[in-house]
Every structure is written in C-alpha cells, then in structure tokens.
Design an enzyme around this catalytic site. Sequence first.
Site, PDB file in Angstrom:
ATOM      1  N   ASN A   1       0.848  -0.882  -0.076  1.00  7.37           N
ATOM      2  CA  ASN A   1       0.236  -0.553  -0.260  1.00  7.37           C
ATOM      3  C   ASN A   1       1.374   1.256  -0.166  1.00  7.37           C
ATOM      4  O   ASN A   1       0.971   1.997  -1.095  1.00  7.37           O
ATOM      5  CB  ASN A   1      -1.073  -0.202   1.579  1.00  7.37           C
ATOM      6  CG  ASN A   1      -2.380  -0.900   0.729  1.00  7.37           C
ATOM      7  OD1 ASN A   1      -3.142  -0.394   0.794  1.00  7.37           O
ATOM      8  ND2 ASN A   1      -2.306  -1.887   1.290  1.00  7.37           N
TER       9      ASN A   1
ATOM     10  N   HIS B   1      -8.690  -0.662   5.966  1.00  6.10           N
ATOM     11  CA  HIS B   1      -9.045  -2.572   6.067  1.00  6.10           C
ATOM     12  C   HIS B   1      -9.592  -3.229   5.226  1.00  6.10           C
ATOM     13  O   HIS B   1     -10.173  -2.681   4.091  1.00  6.10           O
ATOM     14  CB  HIS B   1      -9.810  -1.598   7.365  1.00  6.10           C
ATOM     15  CG  HIS B   1      -9.850  -3.291   7.962  1.00  6.10           C
ATOM     16  ND1 HIS B   1      -9.340  -3.873   8.880  1.00  6.10           N
ATOM     17  CD2 HIS B   1     -11.323  -3.512   7.884  1.00  6.10           C
ATOM     18  CE1 HIS B   1      -9.839  -4.913   9.919  1.00  6.10           C
ATOM     19  NE2 HIS B   1     -11.217  -4.974   8.708  1.00  6.10           N
TER      20      HIS B   1
ATOM     21  N   MET C   1       0.716  -2.618  11.781  1.00  6.33           N
ATOM     22  CA  MET C   1       0.018  -3.794  13.281  1.00  6.33           C
ATOM     23  C   MET C   1       0.023  -2.883  14.782  1.00  6.33           C
ATOM     24  O   MET C   1      -0.236  -3.676  15.330  1.00  6.33           O
ATOM     25  CB  MET C   1       1.484  -4.792  13.083  1.00  6.33           C
ATOM     26  CG  MET C   1       0.926  -5.283  11.593  1.00  6.33           C
ATOM     27  SD  MET C   1      -0.504  -5.367  10.683  1.00  6.33           S
ATOM     28  CE  MET C   1      -1.313  -6.494  11.453  1.00  6.33           C
TER      29      MET C   1
ATOM     30  N   LEU D   1      -1.810  -0.559  17.681  1.00  8.48           N
ATOM     31  CA  LEU D   1      -2.851   0.450  17.942  1.00  8.48           C
ATOM     32  C   LEU D   1      -2.372   1.767  17.968  1.00  8.48           C
ATOM     33  O   LEU D   1      -0.969   1.814  19.398  1.00  8.48           O
ATOM     34  CB  LEU D   1      -4.064  -0.255  18.761  1.00  8.48           C
ATOM     35  CG  LEU D   1      -5.391  -1.356  18.793  1.00  8.48           C
ATOM     36  CD1 LEU D   1      -5.649  -1.722  19.585  1.00  8.48           C
ATOM     37  CD2 LEU D   1      -5.713  -1.241  17.116  1.00  8.48           C
TER      38      LEU D   1
ATOM     39  N   ASN E   1      -6.908   4.868   7.814  1.00 11.85           N
ATOM     40  CA  ASN E   1      -6.362   3.613   7.966  1.00 11.85           C
ATOM     41  C   ASN E   1      -7.375   2.341   6.140  1.00 11.85           C
ATOM     42  O   ASN E   1      -8.412   3.484   6.359  1.00 11.85           O
ATOM     43  CB  ASN E   1      -6.963   3.429   9.260  1.00 11.85           C
ATOM     44  CG  ASN E   1      -6.427   1.544   8.731  1.00 11.85           C
ATOM     45  OD1 ASN E   1      -5.240   0.969   8.965  1.00 11.85           O
ATOM     46  ND2 ASN E   1      -7.095   0.857  10.082  1.00 11.85           N
TER      47      ASN E   1
HETATM   48  C1  GRF Z   1      -3.535  -4.546   4.024  1.00  7.66           C
HETATM   49  O1  GRF Z   1      -4.276  -5.455   3.576  1.00  7.66           O
HETATM   50  C2  GRF Z   1      -3.798  -4.006   5.036  1.00  7.66           C
HETATM   51  O2  GRF Z   1      -5.601  -3.574   4.499  1.00  7.66           O
HETATM   52  C3  GRF Z   1      -3.953  -4.562   6.091  1.00  7.66           C
HETATM   53  O3  GRF Z   1      -2.813  -4.694   6.130  1.00  7.66           O
HETATM   54  C4  GRF Z   1      -2.031  -4.798   4.828  1.00  7.66           C
HETATM   55  C5  GRF Z   1      -0.771  -4.625   4.558  1.00  7.66           C
HETATM   56  O4  GRF Z   1      -0.303  -4.857   3.323  1.00  7.66           O
HETATM   57  N1  GRF Z   1      -3.572  -3.094   7.383  1.00  7.66           N
HETATM   58  P1  GRF Z   1       1.166  -3.646   3.012  1.00  7.66           P
HETATM   59  O5  GRF Z   1       2.161  -4.098   4.249  1.00  7.66           O
HETATM   60  O6  GRF Z   1       0.447  -2.735   2.251  1.00  7.66           O
HETATM   61  O7  GRF Z   1       1.471  -4.385   1.783  1.00  7.66           O
END
Ligand code: GRF
Length: 200
Positions: free
Chosen positions: A14, A109, A90, A92, A107
Amino acid sequence: MINIAVLASGRGTNLQAIINAVQEGKIDGTIKIVISDNEKAYALKRARDNRINTMVFPYKSYKNKENYEDQIINCLKNNYIDLVVLAGYMRLLGSKIINNYRYRIINIHPALLPSFPGLNAQKQALEYGVKISGCTVHFVDEGIDTGPIILQHAVEVKQTDNEETLSDRILKYEHQLLPRAIQLFAKKRITIEKNIAHIT
Ligand code: GRF
C-alpha cells in the site's frame, strides 16, 4: 500540497501504491516520512529506494506507551505532517496521537467495515461465509477499525477462495482506494458531520 506520513509494519504494497500515485501526480502531496515499528519491514526499503526519509520506533525500546507515542508525535510535528496514513501498521495508536491528529489519521482495512474489524479480516470473512467483502478507508478513532468511513470497495468472495486468493483480490482494490482517499483529503473534499464522513 499536503505533507504525508505513512506508518507501515510490513511489506508495504500500500505504501508503494501511494508512492506511485504521488509520482504520477495523482496526489497533491509529498510523503515526508515513513515510520515503522519494525526495522525489518520491507516498507522501509521501498521508502529508501524512493529517497523518502524513514524512522523506526521499536515499541519495546521505550519506557512505556506514553513515551513511545510522544516520540512519534514529535516526529510528526517536526515533519509538519498534515495527514497520517496507516498502511499495514500493526500497532494500535494511543489516545494521545489520536487526539493530536483527530480526523487526520486514516487507515486501510481489508473488509467492508463495520464487518470483520481487527486482525485477519479476510479469514474472518471466509469463515463467516459472506459472498461479498472488500476494503475500507476510514478515519482512525480510539476503537478498533471504528472511525468514520471515507471510501469502500466491494469485492466478490468466490466459492473456491482461500485466505490468500481473497486477500490478493482485495489488495488490488486497496491500492486504488487508499491513494484516492488521500487525494480527497488533500483536496479538502472530506467533511465530518456528527462523526460521519461526507465527500463533497
Ligand atoms: C493490507 O491488507 C491492509 O489492508 C492491512 O494490512 C495489509 C498491509 O499490506 N491493514 P501491505 O503491507 O500494504 O502490503
């Protein structure tokens, strides 16, 4: 132009999507810093490869949560951050950061909230047997994946799916949704009324 901080703990696909969108001129902003709690996160390499500053705050090396949060807040303030993006972070966030950056932290999700918050959302969706899942970008509040929803995208759950295939299909849309939400924020097109996000 907004100043963006991206927080990521893992592989950072991401983050990569945001980097690409910035480079393609699809986001009116700059990634000022990538922050991780995990020094081995591949996201950090992606940042360095694109000459983006990085900071690592390994949670265990701080006296307590408040001290940890203070360090992150200092880092955000020093970089004049307008928007904090959690992209696979990861941990909170505590109330101090949230209060300092209310409606300025988003965020991504991998489920259609409010269904399947928390960890392993895709596995939760498969075990429940839903036929449609998807992804959500939302503002972060004190709850677990509970803040105002900005954008969502629905994704079909196929009978033959396992956690990996479903996660991969959802991920493709995450990579579109998160940059779009950032650009809406940059363009000041998101307003909040009674804790509901509206796009104008
Ligand atoms: C993604 O699926 C996101 O929705 C979740 O954690 C994952 C992160 O993936 N919160 P990346 O590290 O961006 O590849």
